[in-house]
Scaffold this active site. Structure first.
Site, PDB file in Angstrom:
ATOM      1  N   SER A 464       0.847  -1.187   0.000  1.00 11.75           N
ATOM      2  CA  SER A 464       0.000   0.000   0.000  1.00 11.75           C
ATOM      3  C   SER A 464       0.889   1.246   0.000  1.00 11.75           C
ATOM      4  O   SER A 464       1.700   1.408  -0.909  1.00 11.75           O
ATOM      5  CB  SER A 464      -0.963  -0.039   1.186  1.00 11.75           C
ATOM      6  OG  SER A 464      -1.997   0.901   1.027  1.00 11.75           O
ATOM      7  N   ASP A 549      -8.498  -5.007  -6.224  1.00 10.55           N
ATOM      8  CA  ASP A 549      -8.196  -4.005  -5.209  1.00 10.55           C
ATOM      9  C   ASP A 549      -9.031  -2.749  -5.437  1.00 10.55           C
ATOM     10  O   ASP A 549      -8.906  -2.097  -6.470  1.00 10.55           O
ATOM     11  CB  ASP A 549      -6.706  -3.655  -5.287  1.00 10.55           C
ATOM     12  CG  ASP A 549      -6.224  -2.834  -4.101  1.00 10.55           C
ATOM     13  OD1 ASP A 549      -7.051  -2.166  -3.456  1.00 10.55           O
ATOM     14  OD2 ASP A 549      -5.012  -2.842  -3.838  1.00 10.55           O
ATOM     15  N   HIS A 581      -6.829  -5.735  -1.810  1.00  9.62           N
ATOM     16  CA  HIS A 581      -5.771  -4.915  -1.215  1.00  9.62           C
ATOM     17  C   HIS A 581      -5.024  -5.759  -0.184  1.00  9.62           C
ATOM     18  O   HIS A 581      -5.195  -5.608   1.026  1.00  9.62           O
ATOM     19  CB  HIS A 581      -6.385  -3.671  -0.571  1.00  9.62           C
ATOM     20  CG  HIS A 581      -5.390  -2.576  -0.324  1.00  9.62           C
ATOM     21  ND1 HIS A 581      -4.739  -1.921  -1.335  1.00  9.62           N
ATOM     22  CD2 HIS A 581      -4.933  -2.017   0.828  1.00  9.62           C
ATOM     23  CE1 HIS A 581      -3.935  -0.997  -0.826  1.00  9.62           C
ATOM     24  NE2 HIS A 581      -4.028  -1.057   0.494  1.00  9.62           N
TER      25      HIS A 581
END
Length: 618
Positions: A464, A549, A581
């Site tokens: 991320s 995601d 994600h």
């Protein structure tokens, strides 16, 4: 180091044996998550064992569940393929039936409120009518009925009282702050209770109402540097400070299950420190401290508040779960999350700090390989995501993985990380790819200067925001790192912000003020985007992405992978078609770690376990 010394990847990253125990409201049963035919499901049994599986997930596994207050139902959430459109399910433990309570495609369910006073009901937010806003629905577990009780006028959050009356709305402001709006008992109108500017937004949150509804408890840094626990009188709006620390934010508050008065306050320094506010639990905390040396979490309590279920997280073994009998003042070990891990020597996680180039003190953790000299080691800078979260002390499977393979794992709570007060978190504003990255480079300089690390063998790794940092490391500072691993990291800040999930749109000002505005600052955001400097990459890259995601879209990885292909940059690209994600399915998770381990071994020279096959890849 030989492969026989390594902690196997499946012990670190495969499904845990048991986790997340929850005591039933009547104090007689225990529910927890465990694998069933290789997939995480919920089991229920007596407090002393003998549990049976009560759910039948065959795909991603259940990760979040809890008891309903009626003692008959369990509730859990599940999405499809990592799309984060959570559906809410219930399990009737008398009939055995599982019900999809929110059977709507493309809709996200958010639990909002529950209460012992209304044990069969739950408040849930659904963005069914407006994908950007969650309206409030009243759910009845007995019938499965859903009744909309609040139309969302633009709130990003709701708070209900103990009677499940929605009394507080959180409205975003254009500067990235928000207003807590209280519903007037006389007029029914929403009236401001507390206005929080952008500078206090990340260090303020409402916790809930007192049992009598006269007070709102909140954590806020308004008027201070660090988030402190306050009581707000809803009639007068006056605040009383219940606990504060000058540097560290209050991060956890345990409230009495009936009165809702705060009993315990947790402040996360190098380790979690608990402060007792209610002396009726002081003896319990003293007794619990004698059970285990790890950091304590209170997971659940029965309705009578005589049985507690707690977890201890340490850096020298798996998470351990205990039942605490308040009457007898005794603890009973329930189980270990990953008992296989107890067979291996783990690396201690050690706090460290350094002074960044502009004088800011930055904290973090290092995990050294065991049994080797602390000099000239290869290292992995493991950058946390968020970025508005922080790394914490305790068992970190990735830190143990790196240390087991012979690397020093370096975790940095760079500026912008939460927990260290608002001055520290706000120091990260508009510093993506700037001073936030400088902190990572300064950390590398620090560990090299200590003699711990060979500066020619340092990797940057993260997911991320950590994935973005890995891309920045390869493009902005290509001479510092030997290789980089990016997991679901954005390559262009502009396209990242423009493609956020629709239910994040009401708080997009948070990104505009803290990161940058794509409409007015396109050049600035481009200058801070790895894609703008892709021609500078000269180190090997490993990029991993989940196709579903919703936060960092597949295009974020695809566009930089395509640019690297055109420029002839050596890279590997892993696309997991059934993930979002992060990687929830164990076969995908283990596949990624196997490939990342081989990649790092190729360029840093660490140890590598034998490689399995490659399920789940496109």
């Amino acid at each position: 180091m030989t492969t026989t010394d390594l902690i196997p990847r499946d012990v670190l990253f495969g499904n845990p044996e048991r986790l997340s125990p929850r005591v039933s409201p009547d104090g007689k049963r225990l529910a927890y998550i465990a694998p069933h035919e290789g997939v995480l499901n919920v089991f229920v049994g007596s407090l002393d064992g003998g549990a049976e599986v009560v759910t039948d997930d065959r795909d991603r596994g259940i990760r979040f569940f809890d008891w309903a207050h009626d003692n008959q139902h369990l509730a859990y959430v599940q999405d499809k393929g990592g799309d984060e459109n959570w559906r809410l399910y219930s399990v009737d433990l008398e009939s055995g039936a599982t019900t999809d309570l929110t059977p709507f495609d493309g809709v996200q369910a958010q639990p909002i409120g529950e209460s012992k006073r209304r044990p069969h009901e739950l408040l849930v937010g659904l963005n069914k009518d407006n994908e950007q806003l969650h309206d409030v629905y009243l759910l009845d577990f007995r019938t499965g009925s859903l009744e909309k009780i609040e139309e969302n006028p633009g709130f990003i959050g709701w708070v209900a009282d103990e009677d499940l009356e929605v009394r507080l709305g959180i409205a975003p402001t254009p500067d990235g702050g928000f207003v807590l709006l209280l519903r007037s008992a006389s007029s029914g109108e929403w009236e401001p209770l507390l206005t929080v500017g952008q500078e206090d937004a990340l260090t303020t949150q409402p916790l809930g109402f007192s049992a009598d509804g006269a007070s709102l408890f909140a954590i806020t840094s308004a008027g201070a540097n660090a988030g402190r626990l306050v009581r707000i009188d809803v009639a007068t709006k006056e605040q009383a400070v219940l606990f504060e620390d000058p540097q560290y934010d209050v991060t956890q508050v345990v409230q009495h299950p009936d009165t809702r008065e705060p009993q315990l306050v947790g402040v996360l320094k190098d380790r979690l420190e608990w402060q007792v506010l209610d002396q009726s639990v002081a003896t319990d905390m003293d007794g619990l401290a004698k059970l285990h040396a790890g950091d304590l979490s209170l997971l659940s309590r029965d309705h009578a508040d005589r049985v507690w279920v707690v977890a201890f997280s340490g850096d020298d073994g798996p998470v351990q779960y205990y039942r605490w009998d308040r009457d007898a003042q005794t603890g009973t070990h329930l189980f270990s999350q990953r008992p296989e891990l107890e067979k291996y020597e783990l690396a201690p996680m050690e706090a460290f700090s350094f002074v960044a180039r502009d004088g800011l003190e930055v904290h973090g953790y290092v995990s050294f390989p065991t049994g080797v000299a602390r000099t000239g080691l290869p290292a992995v800078v493991n950058v946390h995501g968020g970025p508005w979260v922080r790394d914490v002390w305790g068992l970190n499977p990735e830190a143990q993985w790196f240390a087991s393979r012979g690397y020093l794992c370096v975790q940095v709570n760079y500026r912008g990380s939460t927990g260290y007060g608002k001055e520290f978190v706000n120091a990260g504003d508009r510093e993506w790819g700037g001073k936030m990255h400088d902190d990572l480079i300064d950390a590398v300089d620090y560990v090299v200067a200590q003699g711990w690390v060979d500066k020619e063998r340092v990797a940057i790794y993260g997911g991320s925001y950590g994935g973005y940092a890995a891309l920045v490391g390869a493009t902005f500072t290509p001479d510092v790192f030997r290789c980089a691993v990016d997991i679901v990291g954005p390559s262009s800040i502009k396209t990242l912000i423009e493609s956020i999930p629709p239910y994040w749109a009401p708080q997009v000002a948070l990104f505009h003020t803290r990161v940058g505005n794509p409409e007015t600052e396109e050049d600035f955001l481009w200058s801070r985007s790895p894609l703008s400097k892709v021609d500078r990459i000269k180190i090997p890259m490993l990029i991993a992405q989940g196709a579903n995601d919703p936060r960092v879209k597949q295009a974020e990885s695809e566009q930089i992978v395509e640019a690297m292909r055109e420029n002839g940059v050596p890279h590997e690209y892993l696309l997991y078609e059934d993930e979002g994600h992060g990687f929830a399915k164990p076969e995908n998770r283990l596949d990624f770690y196997a490939k990342a381990e081989k990649f790092l071994a190729n360029y840093l020279g660490g140890a590598c376990e034998e490689q399995p096959g490659s399920p789940g890849l496109s």
